[in-house]
Design a protein around this motif. Structure first.
Motif, PDB file in Angstrom:
ATOM      1  N   ILE A 196       0.825  -1.441  -0.279  1.00 20.30           N
ATOM      2  CA  ILE A 196       0.735   0.126   0.227  1.00 20.30           C
ATOM      3  C   ILE A 196       0.625   1.409   0.243  1.00 20.30           C
ATOM      4  O   ILE A 196       1.466   1.481   0.674  1.00 20.30           O
ATOM      5  N   GLY A 197       0.257   2.629  -1.048  1.00 23.76           N
ATOM      6  CA  GLY A 197       1.304   3.256  -1.013  1.00 23.76           C
ATOM      7  C   GLY A 197       1.274   4.663  -0.415  1.00 23.76           C
ATOM      8  O   GLY A 197       0.119   4.831  -0.004  1.00 23.76           O
ATOM      9  N   SER A 198       2.504   5.218   0.383  1.00 23.40           N
ATOM     10  CA  SER A 198       1.755   6.282   1.323  1.00 23.40           C
ATOM     11  C   SER A 198       0.487   7.288   0.700  1.00 23.40           C
ATOM     12  O   SER A 198      -0.244   8.025   1.316  1.00 23.40           O
ATOM     13  N   ALA A 199       0.018   7.249  -0.540  1.00 23.47           N
ATOM     14  CA  ALA A 199       0.017   8.206  -1.617  1.00 23.47           C
ATOM     15  C   ALA A 199      -2.143   7.910  -0.865  1.00 23.47           C
ATOM     16  O   ALA A 199      -3.080   8.565  -0.999  1.00 23.47           O
ATOM     17  N   LEU A 200      -1.881   6.630  -0.630  1.00 23.41           N
ATOM     18  CA  LEU A 200      -3.391   5.973  -0.944  1.00 23.41           C
ATOM     19  C   LEU A 200      -3.499   5.708   0.741  1.00 23.41           C
ATOM     20  O   LEU A 200      -4.614   6.598   0.853  1.00 23.41           O
ATOM     21  N   LEU A 201      -2.586   6.064   1.534  1.00 23.00           N
ATOM     22  CA  LEU A 201      -2.691   5.525   2.559  1.00 23.00           C
ATOM     23  C   LEU A 201      -3.479   7.077   3.414  1.00 23.00           C
ATOM     24  O   LEU A 201      -4.093   7.364   4.604  1.00 23.00           O
ATOM     25  N   THR A 208      -4.166   0.096  -9.667  1.00 22.01           N
ATOM     26  CA  THR A 208      -4.695   1.783  -9.061  1.00 22.01           C
ATOM     27  C   THR A 208      -5.121   0.971  -8.009  1.00 22.01           C
ATOM     28  O   THR A 208      -6.085   0.039  -7.587  1.00 22.01           O
ATOM     29  N   GLY A 209      -5.009   1.642  -6.296  1.00 21.63           N
ATOM     30  CA  GLY A 209      -5.640   2.325  -5.253  1.00 21.63           C
ATOM     31  C   GLY A 209      -6.827   2.879  -5.681  1.00 21.63           C
ATOM     32  O   GLY A 209      -6.917   2.953  -4.037  1.00 21.63           O
ATOM     33  N   LYS A 210      -6.902   4.039  -6.565  1.00 22.99           N
ATOM     34  CA  LYS A 210      -7.298   4.965  -6.279  1.00 22.99           C
ATOM     35  C   LYS A 210      -8.823   4.431  -7.018  1.00 22.99           C
ATOM     36  O   LYS A 210      -9.399   5.460  -6.984  1.00 22.99           O
ATOM     37  N   VAL A 211      -9.429   3.538  -6.313  1.00 23.62           N
ATOM     38  CA  VAL A 211     -10.787   3.380  -6.264  1.00 23.62           C
ATOM     39  C   VAL A 211     -10.851   2.550  -4.721  1.00 23.62           C
ATOM     40  O   VAL A 211     -10.037   2.415  -4.008  1.00 23.62           O
ATOM     41  N   ASP A 212     -12.557   2.615  -4.576  1.00 22.14           N
ATOM     42  CA  ASP A 212     -12.985   1.604  -3.299  1.00 22.14           C
ATOM     43  C   ASP A 212     -12.553   0.126  -3.242  1.00 22.14           C
ATOM     44  O   ASP A 212     -13.295  -0.553  -4.668  1.00 22.14           O
ATOM     45  N   ILE A 255       0.853  -7.641   4.275  1.00 23.36           N
ATOM     46  CA  ILE A 255       0.151  -6.258   4.168  1.00 23.36           C
ATOM     47  C   ILE A 255       1.953  -5.561   4.023  1.00 23.36           C
ATOM     48  O   ILE A 255       2.266  -5.288   5.676  1.00 23.36           O
ATOM     49  N   VAL A 256       2.514  -4.576   3.043  1.00 28.22           N
ATOM     50  CA  VAL A 256       3.461  -4.398   3.009  1.00 28.22           C
ATOM     51  C   VAL A 256       2.901  -2.684   3.111  1.00 28.22           C
ATOM     52  O   VAL A 256       2.835  -2.084   1.973  1.00 28.22           O
ATOM     53  N   SER A 257       3.047  -1.724   4.483  1.00 29.08           N
ATOM     54  CA  SER A 257       2.120  -0.720   4.124  1.00 29.08           C
ATOM     55  C   SER A 257       3.199   0.965   4.439  1.00 29.08           C
ATOM     56  O   SER A 257       3.435   0.964   5.436  1.00 29.08           O
ATOM     57  N   SER A 258       3.419   1.527   3.814  1.00 27.24           N
ATOM     58  CA  SER A 258       3.949   2.900   3.799  1.00 27.24           C
ATOM     59  C   SER A 258       3.060   3.420   4.304  1.00 27.24           C
ATOM     60  O   SER A 258       1.798   3.795   4.704  1.00 27.24           O
ATOM     61  N   GLY A 259       3.618   4.973   4.762  1.00 28.29           N
ATOM     62  CA  GLY A 259       2.601   5.686   5.217  1.00 28.29           C
ATOM     63  C   GLY A 259       3.295   6.742   6.592  1.00 28.29           C
ATOM     64  O   GLY A 259       2.717   7.699   7.323  1.00 28.29           O
ATOM     65  N   ASP A 281      -3.396  12.051   3.654  1.00 28.20           N
ATOM     66  CA  ASP A 281      -4.249  12.217   2.228  1.00 28.20           C
ATOM     67  C   ASP A 281      -3.426  13.715   2.453  1.00 28.20           C
ATOM     68  O   ASP A 281      -2.253  14.028   3.508  1.00 28.20           O
ATOM     69  N   ALA A 282      -3.644  14.507   1.573  1.00 30.48           N
ATOM     70  CA  ALA A 282      -2.443  15.530   1.740  1.00 30.48           C
ATOM     71  C   ALA A 282      -2.176  16.274   2.524  1.00 30.48           C
ATOM     72  O   ALA A 282      -1.608  17.315   3.566  1.00 30.48           O
ATOM     73  N   CYS A 283      -3.183  16.523   3.784  1.00 36.70           N
ATOM     74  CA  CYS A 283      -3.416  16.802   5.071  1.00 36.70           C
ATOM     75  C   CYS A 283      -2.442  16.806   5.769  1.00 36.70           C
ATOM     76  O   CYS A 283      -2.034  16.549   7.662  1.00 36.70           O
ATOM     77  N   GLY A 284      -1.901  15.196   5.781  1.00 37.09           N
ATOM     78  CA  GLY A 284      -1.021  14.503   6.368  1.00 37.09           C
ATOM     79  C   GLY A 284      -1.461  12.854   7.324  1.00 37.09           C
ATOM     80  O   GLY A 284      -1.806  12.852   8.341  1.00 37.09           O
ATOM     81  N   GLU A 285      -3.155  12.958   7.154  1.00 33.86           N
ATOM     82  CA  GLU A 285      -3.915  12.146   8.177  1.00 33.86           C
ATOM     83  C   GLU A 285      -4.655  10.678   7.461  1.00 33.86           C
ATOM     84  O   GLU A 285      -4.599  10.856   5.879  1.00 33.86           O
ATOM     85  N   ILE A 286      -4.680  10.436   8.395  1.00 34.27           N
ATOM     86  CA  ILE A 286      -4.909   8.875   7.756  1.00 34.27           C
ATOM     87  C   ILE A 286      -6.342   8.349   7.524  1.00 34.27           C
ATOM     88  O   ILE A 286      -7.433   9.248   7.165  1.00 34.27           O
ATOM     89  N   ARG A 287      -6.512   7.894   6.110  1.00 36.87           N
ATOM     90  CA  ARG A 287      -7.736   8.328   5.146  1.00 36.87           C
ATOM     91  C   ARG A 287      -8.961   6.748   5.034  1.00 36.87           C
ATOM     92  O   ARG A 287      -8.496   5.885   4.865  1.00 36.87           O
ATOM     93  N   ARG A 288      -8.985   6.728   6.731  1.00 31.55           N
ATOM     94  CA  ARG A 288      -9.612   6.262   6.575  1.00 31.55           C
ATOM     95  C   ARG A 288     -11.034   4.891   6.436  1.00 31.55           C
ATOM     96  O   ARG A 288     -10.650   3.943   6.625  1.00 31.55           O
ATOM     97  N   ASP A 289     -11.801   5.867   4.887  1.00 34.17           N
ATOM     98  CA  ASP A 289     -12.496   4.814   4.506  1.00 34.17           C
ATOM     99  C   ASP A 289     -12.432   3.641   3.679  1.00 34.17           C
ATOM    100  O   ASP A 289     -12.089   3.425   3.816  1.00 34.17           O
ATOM    101  N   TRP A 290     -11.336   5.025   2.928  1.00 40.51           N
ATOM    102  CA  TRP A 290      -9.931   3.663   2.041  1.00 40.51           C
ATOM    103  C   TRP A 290      -9.368   2.675   2.658  1.00 40.51           C
ATOM    104  O   TRP A 290     -10.485   1.859   2.431  1.00 40.51           O
ATOM    105  N   LEU A 291      -9.070   3.045   3.959  1.00 39.48           N
ATOM    106  CA  LEU A 291      -8.225   1.810   4.502  1.00 39.48           C
ATOM    107  C   LEU A 291      -9.880   1.029   5.226  1.00 39.48           C
ATOM    108  O   LEU A 291      -9.118  -0.283   5.506  1.00 39.48           O
ATOM    109  N   ALA A 292     -10.588   1.611   5.511  1.00 41.05           N
ATOM    110  CA  ALA A 292     -11.978   0.437   6.067  1.00 41.05           C
ATOM    111  C   ALA A 292     -12.280  -0.418   4.696  1.00 41.05           C
ATOM    112  O   ALA A 292     -12.506  -1.716   4.864  1.00 41.05           O
ATOM    113  N   GLY A 293     -12.295  -0.466   3.335  1.00 44.88           N
ATOM    114  CA  GLY A 293     -12.412  -1.084   2.004  1.00 44.88           C
ATOM    115  C   GLY A 293     -11.871  -1.904   2.009  1.00 44.88           C
ATOM    116  O   GLY A 293     -11.683  -3.362   2.207  1.00 44.88           O
TER     117      GLY A 293
END
Length: 390
Positions: A34-39, A260-264, A70-74, A41-53
């Protein structure tokens, strides 16, 4: 079909079910990166809804009998926000280390909480380059991963950036994911990122760039398509690191996909649409040779002539007579690359001589070595039992 986030048409429609070379659901063990840009957001917060998916995808796969690592960046991106560090925490090595130490707690907590809500146990593993380059430590990591997966635990792995230095770090989680797949005995790797695959050219600057659906070998032509930058500016891995990860995975007998990870629900979406680039597994050799081929720390290079190339391709050892030059400072037992004419990377192996002695016997026949060295020579510069063709 998942929307093409670059705005370019795909090179081809997805293959029919029987033709698809890599089905994630068919892998008893699967590594997801999982890349940083997916996990984050631009404000430096975890995208929890995406991560829940994503966690919902993992839980569904687990319920079907798969085991997933899982190899997780972020961590650096999260820590930089909390510490108020410039340039996303990457202005200096010290900033990156501090950001990683701070962000890793938040990252691990998020994964553990969401996996726990699905009835899954998370485990954290932080590794450095040396942990997977040293054979004994690699085997220890492999044993730990195997036990965790056999217990039904979901390992969440990241590079230990809080202690890694520029000299002893992966620098990206793409290659780390491929090495973890080796260590875990995984059958497939998916690199989820802010790009949806390998293109024939940079799709951001070339409107004629087309998605490459399948790659059987990472050669010079494929490497020429790579772009070294990270599209988000948040992560550290570009397409070049993904191609290196693919080479490592293929040599271990595992498929690797860039998607791509830019989907639910990205894992389910990839399985449904098959959009991405698949690097098909090659026939795996011994586990030790796969580890050797995947090493990233190389101490030197031995240049060889066309005759030596032909001999190595027939499975023979590298003799001094076939060598034309030596680079680097290495000792006996270190890993060196063997390079043919035209700088073609041919093989990798454990060298039988230190650099000084190797240089002194380059191009010499075996019957002359004892007089040059002053001691009984070894059978080869690099023995075939300690060599892997690349």
């Amino acid at each position: 079909m998942v929307a093409d986030l670059t705005g370019h048409a795909p090179a081809a429609e997805p293959a029919a079910a029987g033709d698809w070379p890599f089905s994630p659901a068919a892998c008893p063990r699967l590594v997801l990166k999982i890349g940083s840009a997916l996990l984050v957001d631009a404000c430096g917060e975890i995208r929890r809804d995406w991560l829940a998916g994503m966690v919902a995808d993992v839980a569904a796969a687990h319920a079907a009998g798969q085991r997933i690592a899982i190899v997780s960046s972020g961590a650096i991106a999260l820590g930089a926000r909390r510490l108020g560090l410039a340039k996303g925490g990457r202005a200096s090595l010290e900033d990156a280390q501090a950001a990683a130490a701070t962000g890793q707690i938040a990252l691990s907590h998020a994964w553990a909480a969401l996996l726990g809500a699905k009835g899954l146990t998370a485990a954290q593993m932080l590794v450095t380059l040396d942990d997977l380059e040293d054979r004994r430590r690699y085997l220890n990591a492999s044993a730990t991963l195997d036990r965790l997966l056999s217990l039904g635990v979901v390992p969440v792995i990241n590079e230990n950036d809080s202690v890694a230095t520029e000299e002893i770090r992966f620098g990206d989680n793409d290659r780390l994911a491929a090495r973890i797949a080796q260590a875990a005995g995984a059958h497939g790797v998916i690199l989820f990122s802010d790009v949806d695959g390998l293109y024939t050219a940079n799709p951001g600057s070339d409107p004629n760039a087309r998605l490459v659906p399948e790659v059987r070998r990472v050669d010079a032509r494929i490497r020429a398509m790579a772009d070294g930058g990270s599209a988000s500016g948040m992560g550290s891995g570009g397409m070049a690191s993904k191609l290196e990860a693919a080479r490592i995975a293929q040599g271990s007998g595992a498929h690797l996909a860039i998607a791509t990870g830019k989907v639910d629900r990205p894992l389910a979406a990839f399985a449904a649409t098959r959009r991405g680039t698949i690097f098909t597994a090659q026939r795996g050799g011994s586990a030790r040779k796969a580890w050797l081929a995947g090493r990233l720390t190389i101490r030197g290079r031995i240049h060889v002539d066309a005759g030596a190339v032909a001999a190595l391709e027939k499975g023979r050892s590298l003799l001094p007579a076939g060598a034309t030059g030596v680079e680097g400072r290495f000792a006996r037992g270190d890993v060196v690359d063997i390079v043919g004419p035209g700088e073609h990377l041919l093989a990798r192996g454990l060298v039988e001589y230190d650099a000084a002695d190797a240089a002194s016997i380059v191009g010499r026949r075996s019957d002359a070595l004892a007089a040059i060295l002053g001691y009984a020579p070894r059978a080869a510069l690099v023995h075939r039992d300690h060599m892997v063709m690349l």
